[in-house]
Design a protein around this motif. Structure first.
Motif, PDB file in Angstrom:
ATOM      1  N   THR A  37      44.451  47.265  37.370  1.00  0.00           N
ATOM      2  CA  THR A  37      44.939  46.724  38.461  1.00  0.00           C
ATOM      3  C   THR A  37      44.570  44.920  38.235  1.00  0.00           C
ATOM      4  O   THR A  37      45.315  44.027  39.052  1.00  0.00           O
ATOM      5  CB  THR A  37      44.692  47.175  39.003  1.00  0.00           C
ATOM      6  OG1 THR A  37      44.977  49.349  39.449  1.00  0.00           O
ATOM      7  CG2 THR A  37      45.562  46.705  40.620  1.00  0.00           C
ATOM      8  N   GLY A  38      43.357  44.756  38.219  1.00  0.00           N
ATOM      9  CA  GLY A  38      42.307  43.631  38.594  1.00  0.00           C
ATOM     10  C   GLY A  38      42.717  42.128  38.187  1.00  0.00           C
ATOM     11  O   GLY A  38      43.031  41.610  38.856  1.00  0.00           O
ATOM     12  N   SER A  39      44.526  42.415  36.560  1.00  0.00           N
ATOM     13  CA  SER A  39      44.695  41.295  35.999  1.00  0.00           C
ATOM     14  C   SER A  39      46.090  40.244  37.327  1.00  0.00           C
ATOM     15  O   SER A  39      46.838  39.920  37.267  1.00  0.00           O
ATOM     16  CB  SER A  39      45.484  40.937  34.808  1.00  0.00           C
ATOM     17  OG  SER A  39      46.488  42.436  35.122  1.00  0.00           O
ATOM     18  N   VAL A  92      45.103  39.868  29.220  1.00  0.00           N
ATOM     19  CA  VAL A  92      44.804  39.413  30.268  1.00  0.00           C
ATOM     20  C   VAL A  92      44.033  40.241  31.172  1.00  0.00           C
ATOM     21  O   VAL A  92      44.716  40.784  31.839  1.00  0.00           O
ATOM     22  CB  VAL A  92      45.864  38.636  31.085  1.00  0.00           C
ATOM     23  CG1 VAL A  92      46.036  38.163  32.737  1.00  0.00           C
ATOM     24  CG2 VAL A  92      46.629  37.237  30.090  1.00  0.00           C
ATOM     25  N   ASP A  93      42.823  39.753  31.582  1.00  0.00           N
ATOM     26  CA  ASP A  93      42.016  40.668  32.778  1.00  0.00           C
ATOM     27  C   ASP A  93      41.368  39.739  33.371  1.00  0.00           C
ATOM     28  O   ASP A  93      41.190  38.767  33.661  1.00  0.00           O
ATOM     29  CB  ASP A  93      41.316  41.652  32.224  1.00  0.00           C
ATOM     30  CG  ASP A  93      40.584  42.742  32.558  1.00  0.00           C
ATOM     31  OD1 ASP A  93      41.045  42.828  33.996  1.00  0.00           O
ATOM     32  OD2 ASP A  93      39.913  43.069  32.543  1.00  0.00           O
ATOM     33  N   ASP A  94      40.893  39.786  34.495  1.00  0.00           N
ATOM     34  CA  ASP A  94      40.211  39.742  36.045  1.00  0.00           C
ATOM     35  C   ASP A  94      38.841  38.984  35.666  1.00  0.00           C
ATOM     36  O   ASP A  94      38.727  37.681  35.689  1.00  0.00           O
ATOM     37  CB  ASP A  94      40.289  41.001  37.391  1.00  0.00           C
ATOM     38  CG  ASP A  94      39.643  41.998  36.724  1.00  0.00           C
ATOM     39  OD1 ASP A  94      39.432  42.150  35.512  1.00  0.00           O
ATOM     40  OD2 ASP A  94      39.936  43.353  38.011  1.00  0.00           O
ATOM     41  N   ILE A  95      38.300  39.807  34.991  1.00  0.00           N
ATOM     42  CA  ILE A  95      36.709  39.577  34.801  1.00  0.00           C
ATOM     43  C   ILE A  95      35.796  40.601  33.156  1.00  0.00           C
ATOM     44  O   ILE A  95      36.101  40.834  32.736  1.00  0.00           O
ATOM     45  CB  ILE A  95      35.764  40.151  35.809  1.00  0.00           C
ATOM     46  CG1 ILE A  95      34.115  39.353  36.121  1.00  0.00           C
ATOM     47  CG2 ILE A  95      35.696  41.471  35.645  1.00  0.00           C
ATOM     48  CD1 ILE A  95      33.765  39.613  36.645  1.00  0.00           C
TER      49      ILE A  95
HETATM   50 MG    MG Z   1      39.887  45.440  36.353  1.00  0.00          MG
END
Ligand code: MG
Ligand code: IMP
Length: 172
Positions: A37-39, A92-95
Motif C-alpha cells: 500500500t505504501g506507494s 514503484v515502491d515507497d522505500i
Molecule cells: Mg510497503
C-alpha cells in the motif's frame, strides 16, 4: 515526530523524476506497477508527471505486521497485475530498505515475460541492503530512521501526511 522532507520539496523532486522517466521511456510500452500500500501517494503524483502514454497496475507486498518496525515474512499478492508481456515495467515502491521486497517482486514479475523491469522508489535507506540489486531511480536518500507519511505507515497510521517525518524512538 521530526519532519525530514517537506511536501513542497517532495513535489519538486517527484516531478523531476517523472520528466526523466518520460524522456527515457519515449516510444516504449510503459506499465507503471505500484506496490500496495505504501506507494499509493508517490504513484499518484509520479504518473501525473510522466507525459507519455502509459498503463498503471498494482501488486501487493506486505512485510510489516501491526505495531512493529521489523520486517516479518514477506507476502506477495500478484492477482491484480495486468498483462505485462513485452511491456516495459517500472516498479514503484515507497522505500528501499533491505531491498528484499523489490528483489522478490522483480523475481515474480519476471515470470510474466515483460520486455524490461526497472524500479523507482521515493526513499532509499542506503547502506542497509541485504540484496545485490539497487533501485534504478530514487527521489531521496535518507538515514536509517523509521519514517512515515506520503504513503509510508507505522501500524497503518500516518500514510496521509503530505511530508516525510521520522518517528522518535519513544513513538515506536
Ligand atoms: Mg510497503
Ligand atoms: P525492504 O524489503 O526491507 O526493502 O522494505 C521495504 C518495505 O518495508 C517498504 O515497502 C515499506 O513498506 C517498509 N519499510 C521499510 N522502512 C520503512 C520505514 O522507515 N517506514 C515505513 N515503512 C518502511
Amino acid at each position: 515526530m521530526q519532519t525530514l522532507i517537506e511536501a513542497r520539496e517532495i513535489q519538486k523532486v517527484v516531478a523531476n523524476l517523472g520528466h526523466q522517466i518520460a524522456t527515457e521511456y519515449r516510444d516504449q510500452p510503459l506499465t507503471v506497477l505500484g506496490v500496495l500500500t505504501g506507494s499509493i501517494v508517490f504513484l499518484a503524483d509520479l504518473i501525473r508527471t510522466i507525459d507519455l502514454p502509459l498503463r498503471v497496475g498494482l501488486i501487493q507486498a506486505s512485510s510489516y505486521r501491526g505495531a512493529t518496525t521489523r520486517p516479518l515474512e514477506l507476502r506477495i499478492n500478484d492477482s491484480l497485475v495486468p498483462d505485462i508481456r513485452d511491456r516495459s515495467v517500472l516498479l514503484v515502491d515507497d522505500i528501499f530498505d533491505t531491498g528484499n521486497t523489490l528483489a522478490s517482486l522483480i523475481d515474480i514479475i519476471r515470470h510474466n515475460s515483460p520486455r524490461s523491469i526497472r524500479s523507482a522508489v521515493l526513499l532509499w535507506k542506503t547502506g542497509k541492503a541485504t540484496v545485490t540489486i539497487q533501485p534504478d531511480y530514487h527521489c531521496f536518500q535518507i538515514p536509517d530512521r523509521f519514517v512515515v507519511g506520503y504513503g509510508l505507515d507505522y501500524n497503518d497510521d500516518y500514510r496521509h501526511l503530505p511530508y516525510i517525518a521520522a518517528l522518535e524512538p519513544r513513538d515506536l
